[in-house]
Design a protein around this motif. Structure first.
Motif, mmCIF file in Angstrom:
data_model
loop_
_atom_site.group_PDB
_atom_site.id
_atom_site.type_symbol
_atom_site.label_atom_id
_atom_site.label_comp_id
_atom_site.label_asym_id
_atom_site.label_seq_id
_atom_site.Cartn_x
_atom_site.Cartn_y
_atom_site.Cartn_z
ATOM 1 N N LYS A 14 -68.989 -25.042 23.016
ATOM 2 C CA LYS A 14 -68.622 -25.623 21.723
ATOM 3 C C LYS A 14 -67.740 -26.852 21.916
ATOM 4 O O LYS A 14 -67.906 -27.868 21.229
ATOM 5 C CB LYS A 14 -67.914 -24.573 20.865
ATOM 6 N N ALA A 15 -66.801 -26.762 22.847
ATOM 7 C CA ALA A 15 -65.920 -27.908 23.105
ATOM 8 C C ALA A 15 -66.714 -29.097 23.616
ATOM 9 O O ALA A 15 -66.520 -30.241 23.162
ATOM 10 C CB ALA A 15 -64.843 -27.515 24.116
ATOM 11 N N MET A 16 -67.647 -28.860 24.542
ATOM 12 C CA MET A 16 -68.430 -29.966 25.085
ATOM 13 C C MET A 16 -69.400 -30.530 24.052
ATOM 14 O O MET A 16 -69.695 -31.730 24.068
ATOM 15 C CB MET A 16 -69.178 -29.521 26.338
ATOM 16 N N LEU A 17 -69.901 -29.694 23.158
ATOM 17 C CA LEU A 17 -70.750 -30.206 22.073
ATOM 18 C C LEU A 17 -69.971 -31.200 21.223
ATOM 19 O O LEU A 17 -70.464 -32.302 20.916
ATOM 20 C CB LEU A 17 -71.249 -29.054 21.211
ATOM 21 N N LEU A 18 -68.755 -30.843 20.832
ATOM 22 C CA LEU A 18 -67.943 -31.742 20.000
ATOM 23 C C LEU A 18 -67.611 -33.024 20.743
ATOM 24 O O LEU A 18 -67.671 -34.129 20.168
ATOM 25 C CB LEU A 18 -66.678 -31.024 19.551
ATOM 26 N N ILE A 19 -67.268 -32.912 22.015
ATOM 27 C CA ILE A 19 -66.940 -34.105 22.802
ATOM 28 C C ILE A 19 -68.160 -35.010 22.916
ATOM 29 O O ILE A 19 -68.068 -36.234 22.722
ATOM 30 C CB ILE A 19 -66.418 -33.704 24.198
ATOM 31 N N ALA A 20 -69.317 -34.440 23.228
ATOM 32 C CA ALA A 20 -70.531 -35.257 23.371
ATOM 33 C C ALA A 20 -70.895 -35.936 22.051
ATOM 34 O O ALA A 20 -71.287 -37.111 22.039
ATOM 35 C CB ALA A 20 -71.681 -34.391 23.872
ATOM 36 N N LEU A 21 -70.788 -35.213 20.934
ATOM 37 C CA LEU A 21 -71.064 -35.827 19.635
ATOM 38 C C LEU A 21 -70.104 -36.979 19.350
ATOM 39 O O LEU A 21 -70.492 -37.995 18.759
ATOM 40 C CB LEU A 21 -70.959 -34.779 18.526
ATOM 41 N N SER A 22 -68.857 -36.815 19.760
ATOM 42 C CA SER A 22 -67.841 -37.826 19.451
ATOM 43 C C SER A 22 -68.080 -39.139 20.198
ATOM 44 O O SER A 22 -67.551 -40.183 19.809
ATOM 45 C CB SER A 22 -66.441 -37.299 19.774
ATOM 46 N N LEU A 23 -68.872 -39.121 21.284
ATOM 47 C CA LEU A 23 -69.126 -40.341 22.049
ATOM 48 C C LEU A 23 -69.970 -41.339 21.266
ATOM 49 O O LEU A 23 -69.897 -42.541 21.520
ATOM 50 C CB LEU A 23 -69.824 -39.995 23.371
ATOM 51 N N ARG A 24 -70.799 -40.835 20.336
ATOM 52 C CA ARG A 24 -71.621 -41.679 19.478
ATOM 53 C C ARG A 24 -72.466 -42.649 20.302
ATOM 54 O O ARG A 24 -72.511 -43.855 20.053
ATOM 55 C CB ARG A 24 -70.750 -42.458 18.481
ATOM 56 N N ALA A 60 -83.481 -33.111 19.197
ATOM 57 C CA ALA A 60 -83.531 -32.752 17.775
ATOM 58 C C ALA A 60 -83.200 -31.264 17.629
ATOM 59 O O ALA A 60 -83.586 -30.454 18.483
ATOM 60 C CB ALA A 60 -84.918 -33.040 17.219
ATOM 61 N N PRO A 61 -82.453 -30.883 16.594
ATOM 62 C CA PRO A 61 -82.005 -31.663 15.444
ATOM 63 C C PRO A 61 -80.594 -32.240 15.613
ATOM 64 O O PRO A 61 -79.927 -32.518 14.621
ATOM 65 C CB PRO A 61 -82.017 -30.621 14.332
ATOM 66 N N PHE A 62 -80.159 -32.448 16.856
ATOM 67 C CA PHE A 62 -78.794 -32.939 17.073
ATOM 68 C C PHE A 62 -78.749 -34.433 17.380
ATOM 69 O O PHE A 62 -77.674 -34.984 17.577
ATOM 70 C CB PHE A 62 -78.123 -32.138 18.192
ATOM 71 N N THR A 63 -79.914 -35.072 17.455
ATOM 72 C CA THR A 63 -79.918 -36.519 17.639
ATOM 73 C C THR A 63 -79.227 -37.183 16.458
ATOM 74 O O THR A 63 -79.340 -36.735 15.317
ATOM 75 C CB THR A 63 -81.366 -37.039 17.741
ATOM 76 N N GLN A 64 -78.504 -38.231 16.743
ATOM 77 C CA GLN A 64 -77.712 -38.896 15.714
ATOM 78 C C GLN A 64 -78.404 -40.179 15.266
ATOM 79 O O GLN A 64 -78.777 -41.006 16.100
ATOM 80 C CB GLN A 64 -76.314 -39.209 16.255
ATOM 81 N N PRO A 65 -78.586 -40.366 13.978
ATOM 82 C CA PRO A 65 -79.283 -41.562 13.484
ATOM 83 C C PRO A 65 -78.497 -42.831 13.761
ATOM 84 O O PRO A 65 -77.267 -42.827 13.823
ATOM 85 C CB PRO A 65 -79.393 -41.298 11.971
ATOM 86 N N GLY A 66 -79.231 -43.903 13.956
ATOM 87 C CA GLY A 66 -78.598 -45.219 14.104
ATOM 88 C C GLY A 66 -78.163 -45.574 15.506
ATOM 89 O O GLY A 66 -77.623 -46.659 15.725
#
Length: 272
Positions: A181-191, A253-259
């Motif tokens: 969970k921690a690494m998921l949040l960190i990876a998402l935050s990199l944008r 998908a479905p965690f890919t971030q648009p843009g």
């Protein structure tokens, strides 16, 4: 005589009442009431990493990981999802929050939820007060632990990322352990479309030990949340040649971030 909401709840809990919703359905009910059109949860990066003047305390997530408080993180993320507007508060039964954690014994669940709110209050990212009936009103504060009243990150130009509702709908809240969970949040935050996850840099930046980082990355790969998309070369003094090579990852998908567009040149998110 008209019954109060509390009296109706007590009556519904009597003999012959059907069992309450399971964990998955309880979470779905919470997400339904959030009414977030984009079905994501905005979270400031300062929840993960402290930066800026006057921020001397560890970032809240660093504390939760160090204390192995996975249930506290679980409660907070769902709470963040349902407090998206108005006064950024939620007034729910402790049994509802407990069911979202998969705890169905009222006494055990109530104690677990009380401990979670107490831990989040100590981190100064929520405030609590007596709510209607026997419920607790919990109000969101800014995610950095300064105790400031909450404002949406877009309104303050603070860096933030989005946690998709798919986190719960794909069952990652139960499939992943705290490191995942921690690494998921960190990876998402990199944008970033593609990104390295360098153990040493994550330890330096987020205060999470390298073993936890490694376990978290393994879990994200094992559950198909991220894929290794390639490799990149980088400059370093740690090798005789002055260069090194490391894997790059990207969300599936479905965690890919648009843009987010793939760059033609290798990315270097964490330096050496």
């Amino acid at each position: 005589m008209e019954l109060t909401e509390s009296q109706m709840e007590d009556a519904a809990a009597g003999d012959g009442a059907p069992a309450g919703p399971n964990q998955e359905r309880t979470i779905a009910l919470f997400l339904e009431q959030s009414r977030r059109a984009n079905r994501t949860v905005p979270i400031r990066r300062s929840f993960l990493q402290q930066s800026g003047p006057g921020m001397t305390a560890p970032a809240p997530m660093r504390v939760l990981v160090a204390r192995k408080q996975e249930r506290v993180l679980d409660v907070y993320l769902l709470f963040a999802a349902v407090t998206a507007s108005k006064d950024y508060s939620a007034t729910e039964w402790s049994t509802s929050w407990a069911r979202s954690l998969g705890i169905f014994d009222e006494k055990t669940g109530g104690a677990a939820v009380s401990r979670a709110w107490r831990a989040l209050k100590e981190l100064r990212i929520v405030a609590t007060a007596r709510g209607d009936g026997r419920r607790t009103k919990v109000t969101k504060l800014v995610e950095d632990g300064t105790g400031r009243l909450y404002e949406p990150p877009g309104a303050t130009a603070d860096p933030y990322f989005q946690l998709p509702f798919a986190y719960w709908e794909e069952g990652l809240n139960t499939k992943l352990s705290l490191p995942g969970k921690a690494m998921l949040l960190i990876a998402l935050s990199l944008r970033k479309y593609e990104f390295p996850l360098v153990h040493a840099r994550i330890h330096d930046w987020y205060g999470i030990n390298k073993q936890t980082v490694a376990k978290g990355i393994h879990e994200l790969l094992a559950h198909g949340v991220i894929d290794q998309s390639g490799e990149e070369w980088y400059e370093t003094l740690q090798t005789k040649s002055g260069t090194g090579r490391r894997p790059l990852y990207k969300f599936t998908a479905p965690f890919t971030q648009p843009g987010l567009k793939k760059l033609s040149e290798p990315q270097n998110s964490f330096g050496q």
